[in-house]
Scaffold this motif. Structure first.
Motif, short mmCIF file in Angstrom:
data_model
loop_
_atom_site.label_atom_id
_atom_site.label_comp_id
_atom_site.label_asym_id
_atom_site.label_seq_id
_atom_site.Cartn_x
_atom_site.Cartn_y
_atom_site.Cartn_z
N ALA A 5 37.78 52.42 52.75
CA ALA A 5 36.98 51.40 52.09
C ALA A 5 37.56 51.05 50.72
N ALA A 6 37.95 52.06 49.94
CA ALA A 6 38.51 51.81 48.61
C ALA A 6 39.84 51.08 48.71
N ALA A 7 40.67 51.45 49.70
CA ALA A 7 41.94 50.76 49.88
C ALA A 7 41.72 49.30 50.28
N ALA A 8 40.74 49.06 51.15
CA ALA A 8 40.44 47.68 51.56
C ALA A 8 39.93 46.87 50.37
N ILE A 9 39.06 47.45 49.56
CA ILE A 9 38.54 46.76 48.38
C ILE A 9 39.66 46.48 47.39
N GLY A 10 40.53 47.48 47.16
CA GLY A 10 41.65 47.30 46.23
C GLY A 10 42.63 46.24 46.70
N LEU A 11 42.98 46.26 47.99
CA LEU A 11 43.91 45.28 48.54
C LEU A 11 43.32 43.87 48.51
N ALA A 12 42.05 43.77 48.89
CA ALA A 12 41.40 42.45 48.85
C ALA A 12 41.34 41.93 47.41
N THR A 13 41.03 42.81 46.48
CA THR A 13 40.96 42.40 45.07
C THR A 13 42.33 41.99 44.55
N MET A 14 43.36 42.78 44.86
CA MET A 14 44.70 42.42 44.42
C MET A 14 45.10 41.04 44.94
N THR A 15 44.84 40.80 46.21
CA THR A 15 45.18 39.53 46.82
C THR A 15 44.39 38.38 46.21
N MET A 16 43.07 38.57 46.11
CA MET A 16 42.21 37.52 45.58
C MET A 16 42.51 37.22 44.11
N VAL A 17 42.79 38.24 43.32
CA VAL A 17 43.09 38.02 41.90
C VAL A 17 44.44 37.32 41.75
N THR A 18 45.42 37.73 42.53
CA THR A 18 46.73 37.06 42.46
C THR A 18 46.57 35.58 42.79
N LEU A 19 45.84 35.29 43.87
CA LEU A 19 45.58 33.90 44.24
C LEU A 19 44.76 33.19 43.16
N GLY A 20 43.77 33.90 42.62
CA GLY A 20 42.90 33.31 41.60
C GLY A 20 43.65 32.89 40.36
N VAL A 21 44.59 33.71 39.91
CA VAL A 21 45.38 33.35 38.73
C VAL A 21 46.22 32.11 39.02
N MET A 22 46.82 32.08 40.21
CA MET A 22 47.66 30.92 40.56
C MET A 22 46.82 29.66 40.73
N LEU A 23 45.63 29.81 41.27
CA LEU A 23 44.75 28.65 41.46
C LEU A 23 44.04 28.24 40.17
N GLY A 24 43.96 29.16 39.22
CA GLY A 24 43.22 28.91 37.98
C GLY A 24 43.67 27.71 37.21
N ARG A 25 44.97 27.47 37.19
CA ARG A 25 45.45 26.31 36.43
C ARG A 25 45.04 24.99 37.07
N VAL A 26 44.75 25.02 38.38
CA VAL A 26 44.37 23.80 39.08
C VAL A 26 42.86 23.67 39.20
N LEU A 27 42.21 24.77 39.53
CA LEU A 27 40.78 24.72 39.87
C LEU A 27 39.84 24.99 38.71
N GLY A 28 40.31 25.70 37.72
CA GLY A 28 39.48 26.01 36.56
C GLY A 28 38.23 26.79 36.93
N HIS A 29 37.15 26.55 36.23
CA HIS A 29 35.92 27.32 36.42
C HIS A 29 35.05 26.79 37.56
N LEU A 30 35.39 25.67 38.12
CA LEU A 30 34.58 25.06 39.17
C LEU A 30 34.39 25.99 40.36
#
Length: 187
Positions: free
Chosen positions: A135-160
């Motif tokens: 469970a912890a590995a799944a949460i960590g991997l999902a978070t790593m993936t989502m955060v990496t994508l979130g930073v890249m999308l942040g410049r385009v999508l902002g807070h919306l």
């Protein structure tokens, strides 16, 4: 816990970090993938550690609450889900100042702040049949993936998108809690 519920739990746990990552990404000038991956790794490791700490706390209390464990897990997940939904719909009074760059310490503090819910989920997981390392590995991997994508999308999508992701994550957490309760009561 069945694999589908585990996947939904991992994704739900990563949505608040995803929302924060969009904010971090939008505050940088055209973030590069290496910065996004660095941010994702920091968040992912912290998000993987916190449910294990919560699980250890909850596991220590298991013998005292064994007859109520499913209700405790359900209550914690619903409360966290409602909290995430509330954070997703409330209006921010003032806008945060945008930093020029993100230091390790700022990222780590943000990651800890967004992983408090994972600590509480870890407590709840101690009361159900789940392999905490998986469970912890799944949460960590999902978070790593989502955060990496979130930073890249942040410049385009902002807070919306950030706030909506937190609302969806809260609903998913509540559904995982309801599933745990249903599986226990129907057994």
């Amino acid at each position: 816990m069945n694999p589908v519920a585990l996947v939904f739990l991992a994704l739900a746990m990563s949505t608040d970090a995803f929302a924060a990552a969009i904010g971090k990404g939008s505050s940088l000038h055209k973030p590069r993938f290496i910065e996004a991956l660095r941010t994702g790794l920091i968040f992912g490791v912290i998000e993987a550690i916190t449910p294990m700490i919560g699980w250890a706390i909850g596991h220590a209390a298991t013998r005292w609450v064994e007859n109520w464990d499913h209700w405790i897990a359900f209550t914690l997940l619903v409360a966290l889900g409602l909290h995430m939904i509330w954070n997703g719909v409330k209006h921010e009074a003032e806008e945060e100042e945008k930093p020029q760059q993100h230091s390790f310490m700022i990222l780590a503090v943000t990651a800890v702040a967004t992983s408090i819910d994972a600590l509480a989920v870890g407590v709840g997981l101690a009361f159900v049949n789940v392999n905490i390392l998986v469970a912890a590995a799944a949460i960590g991997l999902a978070t790593m993936t989502m955060v990496t994508l979130g930073v890249m999308l942040g410049r385009v999508l902002g807070h919306l998108v950030g706030k909506r992701a937190e609302i969806v994550g809260g609903v998913v957490l509540m559904l995982v809690g309801a599933t745990i309760l249903y599986e226990h009561l129907s057994a």
